[in-house]
Design an enzyme around this catalytic site. Structure first.
Site, PDB file in Angstrom:
ATOM      1  CE  LYS A  54      -2.579  22.658  -9.580  1.00 32.98           C
ATOM      2  NZ  LYS A  54      -1.794  23.712 -10.227  1.00 32.98           N
ATOM      3  CD  GLN A  98       1.146  25.633  -9.067  1.00 35.28           C
ATOM      4  OE1 GLN A  98       0.688  24.518  -9.277  1.00 35.28           O
ATOM      5  NE2 GLN A  98       0.398  26.725  -9.094  1.00 35.28           N
ATOM      6  CG  ASP A 121      -1.434  24.107 -16.347  1.00 40.78           C
ATOM      7  OD1 ASP A 121      -2.451  23.821 -15.692  1.00 40.78           O
ATOM      8  OD2 ASP A 121      -0.342  24.428 -15.827  1.00 40.78           O
TER       9      ASP A 121
END
Ligand code: NDP
Length: 288
Positions: A54, A98, A121
């Site tokens: 990422k 994460q 997200d």
């Protein structure tokens, strides 16, 4: 027998990232540096790989990334306090924590703590609610990537019957909402569904997000259907580890009209949409 069209997620993601790169440059010209904060707690090797990818991708498109690595025994309050700091920092546009998190930390509490406008997200309940209500929202990256591939392959999805296999909060449920928004008739299957194969065989579009290696074989697929395989499963064949999806690619691709491969299908799109969401967040926060 004819072979399904291969839906190339790598190429689609490259195209998406190119538009993101241009958007980032435009923002920069207006004095805004799109910035993504990535928080990693603990030593899970897969999470380290995901975070590295990422950050790499962010740097490639010109997004500034800030990494926060915390030890596995981090207390929940410490993480929540970091999120509070990132929420208040006007130089940070997107926050990604994460998952999975170590057992002592409640993932729901962490998602709730992220400012909805920085929730790249798309997991915060405000964004989930907005998606269901059909209002502008930051939407989860994987189902957004699936929708992008479907629209690129089929054009307008209005009136199609879509079957989503799986109802998780990160893939199945938001996928169903996005397809409904795109005017599909949507059926969602899960572990309690009765007659799943027969229901699936009626679908013009199948999105498989189950987490069971090769569960969906050709007998689940209507000839000509478009199949999006979200699954990432590791199996052992001849002492070698192979990545396979939730569909049995060989047999399904002889029946389907189009199908995503695993790897190289949905996976690259997920990171692409994370970058897109970061730019969207930066733009909204700076009103550009
Ligand atoms: P979850 O385990 O959270 O959800 C799986 C879903 O499948 C559940 O809703 C479950 O039903 C349903 N299910 C289980 N067995 C059956 C069955 N026999 N028939 C019908 N439905 C069934 O998984 P995720 O949604 O998080 O992930 C799904 C897959 O996608 C995984 O392989 C994951 O690795 C992959 N993934 C890939 C991403 C990418 O970027 N490509 C991103 C995220 C996930 P119930 O609710 O009743 O338990």
């Amino acid at each position: 027998m004819s072979q399904a069209q291969l839906i190339d997620g790598k190429a689609a993601a490259a195209g998406l990232l190119e538009t993101v790169r241009q958007d980032v440059a435009q923002l920069r010209a207006a004095g805004v540096t799109a910035t993504l904060a990535v928080v990693l707690v603990g030593d899970d090797p897969a999470s380290h790989v995901y975070v590295r990818n990422k950050v790499l991708r962010a740097n490639e498109v010109g997004i500034r990334s800030i990494e926060h690595r915390l030890p596995a025994d981090t207390a929940q309050d410490t993480l929540l306090s970091l999120i509070g700091t990132l929420n208040a920092d006007r130089g940070v546009n997107g926050i990604l924590v994460q998952m999975p998190l170590p057992a002592q930390i409640d993932e729901g509490a962490v998602i709730d703590a992220i400012a909805p406008e920085k929730d790249v997200d798309g997991f915060h309940r405000e964004n989930v609610g907005r998606l269901v209500l059909g209002e502008p929202a930051l939407t989860p990256c994987t189902p957004s990537g699936c929708l992008f591939l479907l629209e690129q392959t089929l054009g307008d999805l209005s009136g199609k019957h879509a079957v989503v296999i799986g109802r998780s909060n990160i893939v199945g449920k938001p996928m169903a909402s996005l397809l409904l928004q795109a005017n599909c008739s949507v059926t969602v299957l899960h572990s309690h569904s009765v007659g799943a194969r027969e229901l699936c065989r009626q679908a013009d579009i199948v999105v498989a997000a189950v987490g069971r290696a090769q569960m969906v074989d050709a007998s689940w697929i209507k000839p000509g259907a478009t199949v999006i395989d979200v699954g990432i499963n590791r199996i052992e064949i001849d002492d070698k580890t192979r990545l396979v999806g939730d569909t049995e690619f060989e047999s399904v691709s002889r029946v389907a009209g189009a199908i995503t491969p695993v790897p190289g299908g949905v996976g690259p799109m997920t990171i692409g949409f994370l970058m897109k969401n970061t730019v969207l967040a930066a733009r909204r926060q700076s009103r550009q």
